[in-house]
Design a protein around this motif. Structure first.
Motif, PDB file in Angstrom:
ATOM      1  N   UNK A   1      -1.160  46.138 -34.181  1.00 38.59           N
ATOM      2  CA  UNK A   1      -1.617  47.435 -35.098  1.00 38.59           C
ATOM      3  C   UNK A   1      -1.108  46.893 -36.363  1.00 38.59           C
ATOM      4  N   UNK A   2       0.114  46.393 -36.794  1.00 40.00           N
ATOM      5  CA  UNK A   2       0.536  45.918 -37.998  1.00 40.00           C
ATOM      6  C   UNK A   2      -0.596  44.782 -38.546  1.00 40.00           C
ATOM      7  N   UNK A   3      -1.097  44.063 -37.577  1.00 37.43           N
ATOM      8  CA  UNK A   3      -1.898  42.907 -38.148  1.00 37.43           C
ATOM      9  C   UNK A   3      -3.250  43.538 -38.414  1.00 37.43           C
ATOM     10  N   UNK A   4      -3.715  44.686 -37.895  1.00 41.32           N
ATOM     11  CA  UNK A   4      -4.988  45.319 -38.082  1.00 41.32           C
ATOM     12  C   UNK A   4      -4.811  45.930 -39.745  1.00 41.32           C
TER      13      UNK A   4
ATOM     14  N   UNK B   1      -6.530  37.643 -27.286  1.00 44.38           N
ATOM     15  CA  UNK B   1      -5.203  37.773 -26.523  1.00 44.38           C
ATOM     16  C   UNK B   1      -4.157  36.737 -27.474  1.00 44.38           C
ATOM     17  N   UNK B   2      -4.356  37.229 -28.579  1.00 44.47           N
ATOM     18  CA  UNK B   2      -3.491  36.583 -29.644  1.00 44.47           C
ATOM     19  C   UNK B   2      -2.174  36.294 -29.130  1.00 44.47           C
ATOM     20  N   UNK B   3      -1.665  35.013 -29.513  1.00 46.97           N
ATOM     21  CA  UNK B   3      -0.267  34.597 -29.148  1.00 46.97           C
ATOM     22  C   UNK B   3       0.758  34.868 -30.349  1.00 46.97           C
ATOM     23  N   UNK B   4       1.725  34.872 -30.243  1.00 46.21           N
ATOM     24  CA  UNK B   4       2.813  35.200 -31.368  1.00 46.21           C
ATOM     25  C   UNK B   4       2.677  34.133 -32.624  1.00 46.21           C
TER      26      UNK B   4
ATOM     27  N   UNK C   1      -0.481  35.215 -34.420  1.00 44.42           N
ATOM     28  CA  UNK C   1      -0.356  36.594 -35.086  1.00 44.42           C
ATOM     29  C   UNK C   1       0.476  36.062 -36.365  1.00 44.42           C
ATOM     30  N   UNK C   2       1.690  35.178 -36.298  1.00 44.23           N
ATOM     31  CA  UNK C   2       2.227  34.792 -37.466  1.00 44.23           C
ATOM     32  C   UNK C   2       1.566  34.144 -38.747  1.00 44.23           C
ATOM     33  N   UNK C   3       0.402  33.391 -38.039  1.00 44.53           N
ATOM     34  CA  UNK C   3      -0.525  32.561 -39.102  1.00 44.53           C
ATOM     35  C   UNK C   3      -1.269  33.609 -39.578  1.00 44.53           C
ATOM     36  N   UNK C   4      -1.934  34.478 -39.143  1.00 44.25           N
ATOM     37  CA  UNK C   4      -2.939  35.626 -39.735  1.00 44.25           C
ATOM     38  C   UNK C   4      -2.187  36.372 -40.465  1.00 44.25           C
ATOM     39  N   UNK C   5      -0.787  36.954 -40.101  1.00 42.08           N
ATOM     40  CA  UNK C   5      -0.079  37.734 -41.204  1.00 42.08           C
ATOM     41  C   UNK C   5       0.368  36.979 -42.434  1.00 42.08           C
ATOM     42  N   UNK C   6       0.594  35.709 -42.179  1.00 44.18           N
ATOM     43  CA  UNK C   6       0.835  34.829 -43.320  1.00 44.18           C
ATOM     44  C   UNK C   6      -0.446  34.827 -44.290  1.00 44.18           C
ATOM     45  N   UNK C   7      -1.328  34.529 -43.686  1.00 48.38           N
ATOM     46  CA  UNK C   7      -2.709  34.552 -44.621  1.00 48.38           C
ATOM     47  C   UNK C   7      -3.036  35.744 -45.041  1.00 48.38           C
TER      48      UNK C   7
END
Length: 160
Positions: free
Chosen positions: A103-106, A139-142, A145-151
């Motif tokens: 949800x945070x990523x979305x 099925x994102x791995x942590x 997720x960290x890489x996408x949040x950084x982007x």
């Protein structure tokens, strides 16, 4: 719209997720109308229980009983996995992201895409749904997720 799963297919998916040590939530809507569109956006998969056209719905207790019965059967059929062993529980050694993390990523992705004018303000939640489905299927791995949040952070920073 997401594709609808049968109770048996959904139960198999639940059993697989539990075997990987993941948490699973089953969400049921009111008997007369089911889940609303906003509630559905937070669901990773949708289940429909086929009924006879003459009796087109089940009451909530019947639906819960049927789905939990299928889930219990699917869990019993799976071999036991040691969820303490990270490699067995999480192939590749990394855990999947939680629903809260997704949800945070979305929200971060939606904010970034709005700033880039990729999504338009009239109904961004509708247009973010394909992204939700993609990340759910992946099925994102942590670490992903960290890489996408950084982007998302970097794009927001560059955009001011």
């Amino acid at each position: 719209r997401q594709s609808l799963l049968s109770p048996g297919r959904a139960a198999a998916d639940v059993a697989e997720a539990l075997a990987r040590g993941e948490r699973v939530a089953l969400v049921f809507g009111p008997e007369d109308r089911g889940l609303n569109n906003e509630e559905i956006t937070h669901c990773h998969k949708l289940v429909t229980i086929p009924t006879d056209p003459a009796a087109s719905s089940l009451n909530l207790a019947q639906a819960v009983l049927l789905l939990l019965y299928e889930c219990a059967g699917a869990v019993r059929k799976r071999p036991k996995v040691d969820t303490q062993n990270t490699e067995e529980a999480h192939p590749g050694g990394a855990r999947q992201v939680t629903a809260a993390e997704q949800e945070r990523l979305m929200e971060s992705l939606k904010d970034m895409l709005l700033r880039l004018d990729y999504l338009h303000g009239d109904n961004p939640d509708y247009f973010i749904m394909p992204w939700r489905r993609l990340f759910t299927r992946a099925g994102l791995r942590r670490h992903e997720y960290d890489a996408l949040m950084g982007l998302c952070r970097q794009v927001r920073h560059k955009m001011g």
